[in-house]
Write an enzyme that holds these catalytic residues in place. Structure first.
Site, PDB file in Angstrom:
ATOM      1  N   PRO A  32      14.726  19.499  25.830  1.00  0.00           N
ATOM      2  CG  PRO A  32      16.887  20.308  27.079  1.00  0.00           C
ATOM      3  CD  PRO A  32      15.600  20.676  26.443  1.00  0.00           C
ATOM      4  CD  GLN A  57      19.443   9.994  22.429  1.00  0.00           C
ATOM      5  OE1 GLN A  57      19.349  11.159  21.957  1.00  0.00           O
ATOM      6  NE2 GLN A  57      19.325   8.747  21.995  1.00  0.00           N
ATOM      7  CD  GLU A  58      19.058  16.671  26.183  1.00  0.00           C
ATOM      8  OE1 GLU A  58      18.400  17.533  26.949  1.00  0.00           O
ATOM      9  OE2 GLU A  58      19.738  16.972  25.131  1.00  0.00           O
ATOM     10  CG  MET A  59      14.565  15.628  31.133  1.00  0.00           C
ATOM     11  SD  MET A  59      13.555  17.102  31.548  1.00  0.00           S
ATOM     12  CE  MET A  59      15.080  18.082  32.433  1.00  0.00           C
TER      13      MET A  59
END
Lengths: 619, 322
Positions: free
Chosen positions: B122, B127-129
């Site tokens: 992630p 799309q996450e971090m």
């Protein structure tokens, strides 16, 4: 004298010290290896254990005897952890083959794990259906269609117990209700189909799982490692033993060295003695000797070399023989020279060099390579004789020869004119004298006419002979087709008794070649047989570097015993009156053939014909 | 070699044939208690915990691991899809971080074999971090973390060390001592009779064939949709599941079986978070996976059973997202 031994003694002492140090280091390293080896074996065992565990898990799943799949996760992780390090461990002990085998094993295990995944999910599904279907069927049987119930039961039992051939399974499934037979029956049929299908997949997956040859690969990887380790230990032990022996043998070795050195000294003295003898021979040789190293740098020249080239040993040493180069030797010859001696063979030939004072030096040289025991060329030896004087004399001789030929040619030329004049005047006289001339006078006149004609022919032949002796023209490409076609037209006009094959283009002197073929064809015409129509054939064929031309006629032929005499100057077989000629035709032809690096020979059968074979240099 | 396997098959066939006529076979309990976490370096666990909760790992400092894996919210975000930096939306539902150490692999498609591998995923997912590792390492270098890494790992922070610290922390997140685990270990009074009835139904319907082991799932992959098509629309790339990892036709629509340990606490359900309530999820699972319609009464009992699965959530104090 003793000072010479101090160095080897010191070196030997240091070597022994180094051997002892190395031995102790090896012993330490060996200990490291042993503990590394133990760890590696432990890894192997961990891998084997993990795989066995996985295999057992798969068997239990296939038998519906594993309550849950957590062991798979544990064993899979154990396998992964052990496999992670194995390659590095094996490589650390130098077993590259084994590392490769372990890599292949990992690939096989990845396949097995992926099959295990499939087995787990197929088995989970099948277990559900197996638990559900029998009870569901019983419930349906209580109120449902007995035919459909029987069909469902049969498929279920067969699907659970035996592996059916695909077509039989398909036929049985056709007996199951599709959408008809009510919602419940259709749902049961679908469950049964799904179960049969998943059971089949499960069996295939388990079969495939146990067919993966991972155990064999592991055994191989282990064996390869063990062999590599054993070899490593063996060589290390040998090395260690050798080192200890070497270190332990200090005193005997030192003593041995002393003896060896003393003996070597004595042998050296003998060798030097022999060398001195050889050296004397070389020094006093009437042949110039030059020794170069493999790169061509001069290492030695003898006094005779100094004499003929003018270079002192001290000047020539270390230089390249290029020093002597005059630029008058064909570069191609130098290339051939180097190619020959570099390939280990001896070259012989003539070189045009230059002395130190700039004058020309013609050498007859023999150059040989010297190879060491392994066949590598280390030196070249050149032996040279000064032939400058000899060549000059030859040139002188040759120029005398040329002068003679020119004299002969001039003489012929000068004789031709008076001979022609005599013949013309004799004819004039024959027409001018009255009829009543006494018989003797008429005979004398007739003799003058005949002899002057013969004189002209003889002078013409002599002139051709003189020309044939020395080519005055540089060779050019001569198209013999063109040359002979013109010649045949001159000789035979439109009559077609001379047939020509396709003839080649050869290098040569066109004028000389014209004379050559003119002579031979004229002979064939001249010695025709009165009994049959004349036929002459000219053929050509290639023989190695040469072209062979056959001029074949059906004339009177020549008896075998006369053949050797034919190519002598002024030889005639027939009375002049019958066959006029100079007697120089064939010898001229032979000389021309030789000028063209060829020769000539005659074969003949009396009364049937003659074949003259001429060889000329080809392209 | 061939011989013993034929023999084995005969034995298996015999057992199954008997099973088919003798009713349900004797079954072992498919679920086992959650073990206590293995001993680890407490300093590294603490560092991992700190990193887990610190948005320093994300590109713009807005999101931490704990933002989506909210430790106070059973290790999830309660959303159908995770919201990452700048409001970027993931395409799959966030699984809980609790008990993740028990899973055979991480992510819905199992693309990470271990927690250590997963932990970094992630961080760099846009799309996450949305970070890049060199940047993360540089940020950590110029922070008090440097000293902590130096103390624990004897060197500066690196990607490996960050992942190892996070994984160490996550390995401690085991929900031990649940009522059901106590029941498994012989405490008959630990769960209600309805829950015990629900468990029996759970097993007899076949839920326990896949949702089993200590994590009640998470130890195998399974195809989603044996009976009919469970996907509302035409399958999207995320619906292909493990196929995206292995590329094998056999793995199409195959997912990691999710853990049901914290199911009652972690709606919405399924890989795409498309189902909000648990009863619907159970009904759909019955239809698509088992080919059976589960009556509402049974569903209610099964939920009573699922209620007994969560244990102690050890890290429930300061787990709120910043």
């Amino acid at each position: 004298m003793m000072r010479g031994y101090r160095l080897p003694f010191g070196l030997l002492f240091l070597a022994v010290l180094a051997a002892m140090l190395l031995a102790s280091r090896l012993a330490l390293r060996s200990g490291d290896d042993a503990s590394q080896h133990t760890r590696t074996i432990a890894t192997f065992d961990a891998i084997a254990r993990a795989e066995t565990d996985l295999d057992r898990d798969v068997l239990l799943v296939a038998a519906s005897e594993l309550p849950n799949y957590d062991p798979f996760v544990t064993h899979g992780r154990a396998l992964e952890a052990a496999l992670d390090g194995v390659e590095g461990q094996v490589l650390a002990l130098g077993a590259a083959d084994s590392a490769a085998a372990w890599r292949q094993y990992s690939v096989l295990m990845a396949r097995k794990l992926s099959l295990a995944d499939r087995i787990k999910r197929t088995a989970a599904f099948a277990n559900n259906e197996e638990a559900y279907l029998p009870a569901a069927l019983d419930a349906y049987a209580a109120h449902g269609d007995p035919v459909i119930t029987r069909a469902l039961r049969r498929v279920l039992v067969l699907a659970l117990t035996v592996k059916l051939p695909d077509d039989l399974m398909a036929r049985l499934e056709r007996g199951l209700p599709a959408a008809t037979g009510g919602g419940e029956a259709a749902a049961l049929a679908q469950h049964t189909r799904m179960l049969a299908g998943q059971r089949l997949r499960l069996r295939d997956a388990v079969d495939a799982y146990f067919q993966v040859p991972s155990h064999a690969r592991m055994a191989m990887a282990r064996t390869l490692y063990m062999n590599a380790y054993a070899a490593r230990q063996d060589s290390r032990r040998r090395l260690l033993k050798g080192l200890i022996l070497a270190a332990g043998g200090l005193l005997p070795l030192l003593a041995g060295l002393l003896l060896l050195l003393l003996r070597a000294e004595r042998q050296n003295r003998h060798a030097l003695e022999r060398l001195r003898k050889l050296g004397t021979a070389v020094e006093q040789s009437p042949i110039a000797i030059m020794i170069t190293d493999a790169d061509g740098a001069i290492e030695y020249v003898n006094p005779q070399f100094e004499t003929i080239t003018g270079y002192a040993f001290a000047e020539a040493r270390g230089k390249n023989p290029r020093l002597l180069k005059s630029g008058r030797t064909d570069p191609a010859q130098f290339r051939a020279l180097w190619a020959t001696i570099r390939s280990g063979m001896t070259w012989q030939g003539e070189l045009i060099n230059r002395r130190k004072d700039g004058t020309e030096l013609i050498e007859q040289a023999v150059i040989s390579p010297i190879a060491d025991a392994s066949g590598r060329i280390t030196h070249y030896v050149g032996m040279k004789q000064d032939v400058t004087q000899l060549r000059r004399q030859e040139d002188l001789l040759s120029s005398v020869h040329v002068d003679l030929e020119q004299l002969l040619f001039a003489t012929c030329h000068d004789l031709q004119e008076p001979a022609r004049q005599i013949a013309t005047m004799a004819q004039l006289l024959e027409h001018a004298v009255p009829e009543g001339l006494p018989e003797e006078a008429r005979f004398a006149l007739q003799a003058i006419l005949t002899e002057s004609a013969q004189l002209r022919i003889f002078v013409a032949g002599l002139s051709e002979f003189a020309r044939a002796g020395h080519s005055r023209h540089a060779f050019t490409d001569v198209d013999l087709n063109t040359l002979l076609t013109a010649l045949v037209r001159d000789l035979a006009g439109d009559e077609e008794y001379i047939s020509l094959a396709a003839l080649p283009v050869v290098p040569g002197d066109p004028a000389q070649l014209f004379i050559l073929f003119d002579t031979l064809l004229s002979n064939a015409l001249k010695f025709r047989s009165p009994e049959r129509p004349l036929a002459i054939a000219v053929g050509a064929c290639r023989e190695g570097d040469l072209w062979r031309f056959d001029i074949e006629d059906n004339g009177i032929g020549i008896e075998a015993r006369y053949l050797p005499t034919l190519i002598r100057p002024f030889s005639r077989l027939h009375p002049r009156t019958r066959y006029p000629g100079s007697g120089l035709g064939l010898i001229t032809a032979l000389r021309i053939a030789r000028q063209h690096n060829g020769t000539l020979s005659i074969r003949s059968v009396p009364g049937q014909g003659t074949t003259v074979q001429v060889w000329l240099q080809g392209r | 070699m061939q011989g013993w396997r034929t023999g084995l098959w005969a034995a298996v066939a015999l057992v199954l044939a008997t099973a088919a006529w003798a009713g349900p076979p004797r079954r072992y309990e498919p679920i086992s208690p959650i073990p206590l976490p293995a001993a680890q370096d407490p300093a590294r666990v603490a560092l991992g915990r700190q990193l887990f909760l610190d948005p320093i790992l994300s590109r713009d400092g807005s999101v931490s691991c704990g933002s989506c894996h909210n430790l106070a919210m059973a290790g999830v975000d309660g959303l159908p899809h995770a919201i990452g930096i700048g409001g970027a939306e993931e395409r799959v539902n966030t699984p809980t971080v609790y008990n993740a150490a028990l899973n055979l692999a991480q992510f819905w498609d199992g693309r990470a074999a271990s927690l250590k591998e997963q932990a970094g995923g992630p961080v760099t997912n846009p799309q996450e971090m949305g970070s890049r590792w060199p940047d993360v390492v540089a940020r950590l270098e110029h922070s008090p973390y440097r000293a902590a890494f130096q103390r624990i790992d004897g060197g500066p922070p690196t990607r490996r060390r960050v992942e190892e610290a996070l994984a160490s922390f996550e390995r401690t997140l085991l929900t031990v001592n649940s009522p059901f685990d106590r029941w498994l270990e012989g405490d008959d009074g630990a769960i209600s009779p309805e829950a015990a009835q629900g468990y029996a139904l759970f097993k007899s319907y076949g839920c326990g064939s896949c949702h089993q082991g200590a994590n009640v799932g998470g130890n195998m992959f399974q195809r989603f949709g044996f009976y009919g098509n469970p996907f509302a629309r035409a399958p999207r790339p995320v619906d292909l599941g493990r196929f995206n990892v292995t590329g094998r036709e056999d793995d199409r629509y195959v997912f990691k079986v999710p853990s049901l340990r914290l199911a009652v606490l972690t709606p919405p359900y399924f890989h795409d978070g498309s189902v909000r309530d648990l009863a619907t999820a159970i009904r759909l699972m019955g239809r698509y996976q088992l080919g059976r319609a589960i009556p509402d009464g049974d569903i209610a009992l099964i939920i009573r059973f699922l209620d007994t699965l969560p244990g102690a959530m050890t890290a429930d104090d300061d787990g709120a997202a910043p």
